[in-house]
Design a protein around this motif. Structure first.
Motif, PDB file in Angstrom:
ATOM      1  N   GLU A 186      70.640  27.577 -52.108  1.00  0.00           N
ATOM      2  CA  GLU A 186      69.685  26.572 -51.652  1.00  0.00           C
ATOM      3  C   GLU A 186      69.940  25.234 -52.333  1.00  0.00           C
ATOM      4  O   GLU A 186      69.898  24.174 -51.695  1.00  0.00           O
ATOM      5  CB  GLU A 186      68.258  27.058 -51.936  1.00  0.00           C
ATOM      6  N   ALA A 187      70.223  25.287 -53.631  1.00  0.00           N
ATOM      7  CA  ALA A 187      70.512  24.046 -54.357  1.00  0.00           C
ATOM      8  C   ALA A 187      71.804  23.409 -53.853  1.00  0.00           C
ATOM      9  O   ALA A 187      71.893  22.177 -53.715  1.00  0.00           O
ATOM     10  CB  ALA A 187      70.613  24.336 -55.856  1.00  0.00           C
ATOM     11  N   ALA A 188      72.807  24.248 -53.558  1.00  0.00           N
ATOM     12  CA  ALA A 188      74.076  23.729 -53.054  1.00  0.00           C
ATOM     13  C   ALA A 188      73.894  23.098 -51.675  1.00  0.00           C
ATOM     14  O   ALA A 188      74.513  22.071 -51.361  1.00  0.00           O
ATOM     15  CB  ALA A 188      75.114  24.857 -52.990  1.00  0.00           C
ATOM     16  N   SER A 189      73.041  23.690 -50.851  1.00  0.00           N
ATOM     17  CA  SER A 189      72.785  23.138 -49.521  1.00  0.00           C
ATOM     18  C   SER A 189      72.115  21.776 -49.622  1.00  0.00           C
ATOM     19  O   SER A 189      72.432  20.844 -48.865  1.00  0.00           O
ATOM     20  CB  SER A 189      71.899  24.094 -48.711  1.00  0.00           C
ATOM     21  N   VAL A 190      71.191  21.670 -50.559  1.00  0.00           N
ATOM     22  CA  VAL A 190      70.520  20.385 -50.769  1.00  0.00           C
ATOM     23  C   VAL A 190      71.529  19.319 -51.190  1.00  0.00           C
ATOM     24  O   VAL A 190      71.446  18.153 -50.781  1.00  0.00           O
ATOM     25  CB  VAL A 190      69.405  20.532 -51.823  1.00  0.00           C
ATOM     26  N   ASP A 191      72.534  19.725 -51.979  1.00  0.00           N
ATOM     27  CA  ASP A 191      73.557  18.778 -52.434  1.00  0.00           C
ATOM     28  C   ASP A 191      74.597  18.491 -51.366  1.00  0.00           C
ATOM     29  O   ASP A 191      75.530  17.708 -51.595  1.00  0.00           O
ATOM     30  CB  ASP A 191      74.251  19.325 -53.680  1.00  0.00           C
ATOM     31  N   GLY A 192      74.502  19.178 -50.208  1.00  0.00           N
ATOM     32  CA  GLY A 192      75.408  18.888 -49.106  1.00  0.00           C
ATOM     33  C   GLY A 192      76.625  19.788 -49.011  1.00  0.00           C
ATOM     34  O   GLY A 192      77.544  19.505 -48.233  1.00  0.00           O
ATOM     35  N   ALA A 193      76.660  20.862 -49.779  1.00  0.00           N
ATOM     36  CA  ALA A 193      77.806  21.776 -49.733  1.00  0.00           C
ATOM     37  C   ALA A 193      77.745  22.615 -48.462  1.00  0.00           C
ATOM     38  O   ALA A 193      76.687  23.152 -48.107  1.00  0.00           O
ATOM     39  CB  ALA A 193      77.803  22.681 -50.959  1.00  0.00           C
TER      40      ALA A 193
END
Length: 297
Positions: A186-193
């Motif tokens: 979820e954190a990676a998705s927020v960062d655009g990964a």
């Protein structure tokens, strides 16, 4: 006196394991080491010949080197393919679908029956000249393959069988995937990964201890593969020794030619080879295995 009785009670409970370990593991290991330095044919007392079996193995037996070559190809091609396929299926099954339990069971079934004689016979028929594989190749316009006439094709047939038996590795990968916190993704998705970046930066590092375990276990298991090669090649290792795996040649020497001393020497060399490869895997794992408690690679 009471402490002695308590100790004897404990020894009594573990005695089946101790007896089994001594009778079926430790003593046979020691005896096989002795036999490896003897000329022993099962029908006469062993005769001490020193290092002659090992000298013959390395200098006067081309089939030994062929079996080692075939086995190394089988291991280094089959194990990575098997683990990659197992990881792919595990990621597909790592969902909240109601039918995922059924899918896991179906995918694991080949591993439950994979080492059986029946499956090896089935595999031989599937890859026969008029088998399903050649029929499919013909339908899509590709040339059919003489799987039992070409040494390379015959070996790849065994490799495909090993890849098909991916169930145990898949379940271990699946357990590892379940242990990765969703918050990381979820954190990676927020960062655009994207999905591929998440796989490289989160899934693989977090799963690396599981990959290490599966690599070691599957490498050891691959070296011990016997039944498929024996059944598919009808015990000969053909064609042209293309499927002469190490364990099959060991069996031929020990139980067809009755060179039990030579077979014992082969077994010890295989133990050394597997041990060396295991040490190499563990040594190099420091470069690619990530442990969360260490805070990095």
């Amino acid at each position: 006196m009471r402490a002695f009785k308590e100790n004897m009670t404990g020894y009594a409970f573990i005695s089946p394991f101790i007896i089994g370990f001594l009778a079926f593991t430790l003593i046979p290991i020691v005896v096989s080491l002795y036999f490896s330095f003897t000329n022993y044919n099962l029908f006469a007392p062993p005769k001490w010949i020193g290092l002659d079996n090992y000298k013959k193995m390395f200098t006067a037996d081309p089939r030994y080197w062929q079996s080692l070559k075939v086995t190394l190809i089988y291991v280094f091609a089959g194990v990575p393919l098997r683990l990659a396929f197992a990881l792919l299926i595990a990621m597909m099954l790592n969902t909240a679908s109601k039918a995922v339990g059924l899918y896991r069971t179906l995918f694991y079934l080949p591993s439950l029956i994979g080492g059986s004689v029946a499956v090896a016979i089935m595999w031989r028929n599937v890859f026969g000249d008029l088998g399903v594989v050649n029929i499919l190749l013909d339908l899509i316009g590709l040339p059919v393959v003489r799987w039992f006439g070409d040494p390379t094709a015959a070996l790849w047939m065994l490799i495909f069988l090993s890849v098909w038996q991916f169930g145990s590795s898949m379940l271990i990968f699946l357990a590892g995937l379940k242990s990765i916190p969703r918050s990381y993704y979820e954190a990676a998705s927020v960062d655009g990964a994207n999905g591929f970046q998440q796989f490289l930066k989160i899934t693989l590092p977090m799963l690396s201890p599981v990959i290490l375990f599966n690599t070691v276990m599957q490498t050891i298991a691959a070296f011990m593969t016997f039944v498929p090669a024996f059944i598919i090649s009808k015990g000969t290792g053909g064609p042209l020794d293309g499927t002469l795996l190490y364990s099959l040649y060991l069996f031929i020497q020990g139980f067809e030619f009755f060179n039990m001393g030579y077979a014992s020497a082969m077994a010890w060399i295989m133990l050394i080879i597997v041990g060396i490869l295991t040490v190499i895997i563990f040594t190099t794992s420091k470069l690619w295995v990530h442990y969360e408690s260490e805070g990095g690679k």
